[in-house]
Design a protein around this motif. Structure first.
Motif, PDB file in Angstrom:
ATOM      1  N   GLU A   1       0.831  -1.194   0.000  1.00  0.00           N
ATOM      2  CA  GLU A   1       0.000   0.000   0.000  1.00  0.00           C
ATOM      3  C   GLU A   1       0.868   1.249   0.000  1.00  0.00           C
ATOM      4  OE1 GLU A   1      -3.193  -0.115   2.863  1.00  0.00           O
ATOM      5  OE2 GLU A   1      -3.121  -2.307   2.963  1.00  0.00           O
ATOM      6  N   GLU A   2       0.244   2.425   0.009  1.00  0.00           N
ATOM      7  CA  GLU A   2       0.990   3.671  -0.001  1.00  0.00           C
ATOM      8  C   GLU A   2       1.783   3.821   1.300  1.00  0.00           C
ATOM      9  OE1 GLU A   2       1.234   5.739  -2.562  1.00  0.00           O
ATOM     10  OE2 GLU A   2      -0.013   4.360  -3.729  1.00  0.00           O
ATOM     11  N   ARG A   3       2.904   4.530   1.218  1.00  0.00           N
ATOM     12  CA  ARG A   3       3.784   4.704   2.377  1.00  0.00           C
ATOM     13  C   ARG A   3       3.040   5.251   3.586  1.00  0.00           C
ATOM     14  NH1 ARG A   3       5.610   5.205   6.449  1.00  0.00           N
ATOM     15  NH2 ARG A   3       7.642   5.966   7.163  1.00  0.00           N
ATOM     16  N   GLU A   4       2.099   6.139   3.385  1.00  0.00           N
ATOM     17  CA  GLU A   4       1.385   6.775   4.494  1.00  0.00           C
ATOM     18  C   GLU A   4       0.556   5.797   5.310  1.00  0.00           C
ATOM     19  OE1 GLU A   4       1.341   7.770   1.376  1.00  0.00           O
ATOM     20  OE2 GLU A   4       2.683   9.507   1.553  1.00  0.00           O
ATOM     21  N   GLN A   5       0.334   4.603   4.796  1.00  0.00           N
ATOM     22  CA  GLN A   5      -0.481   3.613   5.485  1.00  0.00           C
ATOM     23  C   GLN A   5       0.311   2.796   6.513  1.00  0.00           C
ATOM     24  OE1 GLN A   5      -3.810   3.599   4.980  1.00  0.00           O
ATOM     25  NE2 GLN A   5      -3.365   5.326   3.622  1.00  0.00           N
ATOM     26  N   TYR A   6       1.606   3.086   6.655  1.00  0.00           N
ATOM     27  CA  TYR A   6       2.455   2.241   7.493  1.00  0.00           C
ATOM     28  C   TYR A   6       3.145   3.011   8.614  1.00  0.00           C
ATOM     29  CZ  TYR A   6       2.058  -1.072   3.615  1.00  0.00           C
ATOM     30  OH  TYR A   6       1.584  -1.909   2.650  1.00  0.00           O
ATOM     31  N   ASP A   7       3.359   2.315   9.712  1.00  0.00           N
ATOM     32  CA  ASP A   7       4.312   2.710  10.746  1.00  0.00           C
ATOM     33  C   ASP A   7       5.537   1.828  10.562  1.00  0.00           C
ATOM     34  OD1 ASP A   7       3.042   4.784  12.213  1.00  0.00           O
ATOM     35  OD2 ASP A   7       1.729   3.285  13.139  1.00  0.00           O
TER      36      ASP A   7
ATOM     37  N   VAL B   1      17.481  -0.844   4.343  1.00  0.00           N
ATOM     38  CA  VAL B   1      16.059  -0.922   4.693  1.00  0.00           C
ATOM     39  C   VAL B   1      15.223  -0.107   3.714  1.00  0.00           C
ATOM     40  CG1 VAL B   1      14.336  -0.400   6.454  1.00  0.00           C
ATOM     41  CG2 VAL B   1      16.546  -1.350   7.123  1.00  0.00           C
ATOM     42  N   LEU B   2      15.685   1.088   3.376  1.00  0.00           N
ATOM     43  CA  LEU B   2      14.943   1.934   2.432  1.00  0.00           C
ATOM     44  C   LEU B   2      14.813   1.248   1.070  1.00  0.00           C
ATOM     45  CD1 LEU B   2      16.473   5.464   3.209  1.00  0.00           C
ATOM     46  CD2 LEU B   2      14.389   4.436   4.141  1.00  0.00           C
ATOM     47  N   LYS B   3      15.890   0.605   0.636  1.00  0.00           N
ATOM     48  CA  LYS B   3      15.847  -0.117  -0.639  1.00  0.00           C
ATOM     49  C   LYS B   3      14.918  -1.326  -0.555  1.00  0.00           C
ATOM     50  CE  LYS B   3      20.432   1.036  -2.482  1.00  0.00           C
ATOM     51  NZ  LYS B   3      21.754   0.474  -2.880  1.00  0.00           N
ATOM     52  N   GLU B   4      14.998  -2.037   0.554  1.00  0.00           N
ATOM     53  CA  GLU B   4      14.185  -3.246   0.704  1.00  0.00           C
ATOM     54  C   GLU B   4      12.696  -2.927   0.661  1.00  0.00           C
ATOM     55  OE1 GLU B   4      13.319  -7.345   1.550  1.00  0.00           O
ATOM     56  OE2 GLU B   4      15.120  -6.327   0.832  1.00  0.00           O
ATOM     57  N   LEU B   5      12.292  -1.845   1.320  1.00  0.00           N
ATOM     58  CA  LEU B   5      10.876  -1.515   1.401  1.00  0.00           C
ATOM     59  C   LEU B   5      10.434  -0.498   0.341  1.00  0.00           C
ATOM     60  CD1 LEU B   5      10.481  -1.253   5.291  1.00  0.00           C
ATOM     61  CD2 LEU B   5      10.112  -3.242   3.812  1.00  0.00           C
ATOM     62  N   HIS B   6      11.383   0.017  -0.436  1.00  0.00           N
ATOM     63  CA  HIS B   6      11.084   1.003  -1.478  1.00  0.00           C
ATOM     64  C   HIS B   6      10.404   2.237  -0.885  1.00  0.00           C
ATOM     65  CE1 HIS B   6      11.753  -1.764  -5.067  1.00  0.00           C
ATOM     66  NE2 HIS B   6      11.844  -2.566  -4.022  1.00  0.00           N
ATOM     67  N   ILE B   7      11.034   2.795   0.137  1.00  0.00           N
ATOM     68  CA  ILE B   7      10.473   3.945   0.838  1.00  0.00           C
ATOM     69  C   ILE B   7      11.535   5.032   0.972  1.00  0.00           C
ATOM     70  CG2 ILE B   7       8.739   2.652   2.144  1.00  0.00           C
ATOM     71  CD1 ILE B   7      10.730   2.570   4.483  1.00  0.00           C
ATOM     72  N   PRO B   8      11.131   6.299   1.165  1.00  0.00           N
ATOM     73  CA  PRO B   8      12.097   7.384   1.328  1.00  0.00           C
ATOM     74  C   PRO B   8      12.487   7.659   2.774  1.00  0.00           C
ATOM     75  CG  PRO B   8       9.912   8.304   1.062  1.00  0.00           C
ATOM     76  CD  PRO B   8       9.751   6.804   0.962  1.00  0.00           C
ATOM     77  N   SER B   9      11.717   7.135   3.732  1.00  0.00           N
ATOM     78  CA  SER B   9      11.979   7.462   5.130  1.00  0.00           C
ATOM     79  C   SER B   9      11.387   6.405   6.044  1.00  0.00           C
ATOM     80  CB  SER B   9      11.384   8.833   5.481  1.00  0.00           C
ATOM     81  OG  SER B   9       9.961   8.781   5.376  1.00  0.00           O
ATOM     82  N   ILE B  10      11.827   6.445   7.307  1.00  0.00           N
ATOM     83  CA  ILE B  10      11.269   5.562   8.329  1.00  0.00           C
ATOM     84  C   ILE B  10      10.715   6.430   9.460  1.00  0.00           C
ATOM     85  CG2 ILE B  10      12.801   3.653   7.765  1.00  0.00           C
ATOM     86  CD1 ILE B  10      14.530   4.404  10.119  1.00  0.00           C
ATOM     87  N   ASP B  11       9.776   5.877  10.204  1.00  0.00           N
ATOM     88  CA  ASP B  11       9.117   6.654  11.249  1.00  0.00           C
ATOM     89  C   ASP B  11       9.935   6.726  12.530  1.00  0.00           C
ATOM     90  OD1 ASP B  11       6.469   7.264   9.963  1.00  0.00           O
ATOM     91  OD2 ASP B  11       6.441   5.084   9.813  1.00  0.00           O
TER      92      ASP B  11
END
Length: 323
Positions: A84-90, A117-127
């Motif tokens: 799902e979209e990044r905003e849906q996750y913690d 971790v960013l590459k693995e989850l394809h995200i720009p940031s972590i919470d």
């Protein structure tokens, strides 16, 4: 040479893990590494030769060497994105600095671990990023002086605050860059937390503590955390999540080993390795030799906010192999 170990997503394909108390992450981590090695090394191809020797595919068929790093197994980020979209996750990440590892290399290693971790989850940031320093045990501080620790032998002496602040400055930079939204530490009692709060440019938002020997959080720590707006969380992680001997067992020539590391030298010993290749003086001809020093472990968890379930969870780890 650097050895880079990974578990991939330990949540089963097509399934989600309900949030619930887990066994210690050391057991989960080690079993997940072993399972991932088995999946990638082709355990179905194992067979017994005519002489009764077990033969496995060479580790070179399922690992990848780039520059001075050996990926175990080969990394592949093509199908690891969240659903799902990044905003849906913690998304929470915990970085363990390990006993005996290089303190001078922590800045580089911290960025490397987060980038994986960013590459693995394809995200720009972590919470939330929580860092765990070696040799710090909450139950040995002012928390529970009348309790017996079940932790076992001391794995490392506590570091001076100055060394921790050097690593913390890198964490603060990641916060400045927007890569990490909140910072946290693990196992800090009231005295250590107060010292860090006095000297850190960006204070921790979370203090994660292990209550293995205690039934309640000390009042002084609760008061300090409340006054400084530090959230206290409970965990059951092992501080030394990847001991040196465990790495050699995971990658060695034993029945559950991945066959990457050669056995220690044994004069006059000549026999077949698990790859079916001749060993001289206890060494597999195509296996790696040397001493192994674990450097760090990073654990990542992606939780779907509106459903309270874990969609993606895994670990990366790094160790140095020296002659």
């Amino acid at each position: 040479m650097k050895l880079l170990l990974s578990t991939s997503n330990i949540v089963g394909a097509g399934s989600l893990l309900r949030l619930s108390p887990k066994s210690k992450s050391n057991a989960e981590f080690i079993s997940s590494l072993r399972a991932n090695f088995a999946d990638h090394s082709g355990v179905e191809d194992i067979h017994v030769n005519g002489d009764g020797k077990v033969k496995k595919p060479s580790y070179k068929t399922w690992t990848r060497k780039t520059d001075d790093t050996l990926e175990i197994p080969s990394l592949d980020f093509t199908n690891t994105a969240l659903q799902e979209e990044r905003e849906q996750y913690d998304i929470t990440v915990k970085l363990f600095y390990l006993p005996g590892a290089s303190i001078e290399k922590r800045a580089t290693q911290t960025r490397e671990a987060i980038e994986l971790v960013l590459k693995e989850l394809h995200i720009p940031s972590i919470d939330l990023l929580i860092v765990s320093f070696p040799g710090i045990y909450f139950d040995e501080q002012e928390a529970c002086p009348d309790k017996l620790s079940t932790r076992g032998p001391v794995e490392a002496d506590p570091e001076p605050l100055e060394s921790q602040l050097q690593a913390w400055s890198t964490i603060e930079q990641l916060r400045d860059e927007g890569v990490v939204l909140k910072l946290g530490i693990a196992e800090f009692g009231e005295e250590r937390l107060e010292s860090l709060l006095e000297k850190a440019r960006i204070p921790p938002a979370v203090d994660q503590i292990n209550l293995r020997d205690c039934c309640s959080v000390p009042k002084d720590l609760m008061a300090l955390a409340k006054s400084k707006k530090v959230e206290l969380l409970v965990h059951n992680d092992c501080s030394n999540i990847l001991p040196r001997g465990t790495v050699r067992e995971l990658l060695g020539q034993g029945p559950d080993g991945a066959g990457v590391l050669a056995e220690p030298s044994k004069a006059g010993d000549k026999r077949k390795s698990l790859h079916g290749e001749e060993q001289t003086n206890g060494r597999c001809n195509d296996c790696l030799e040397g001493n192994v020093q674990p450097q760090w472990v990073v654990k990542y968890t992606a939780v779907v906010r509106n459903r309270g379930v874990i969609e993606n969870k895994g670990y990366f780890a790094a160790a140095e192999l020296t002659g």
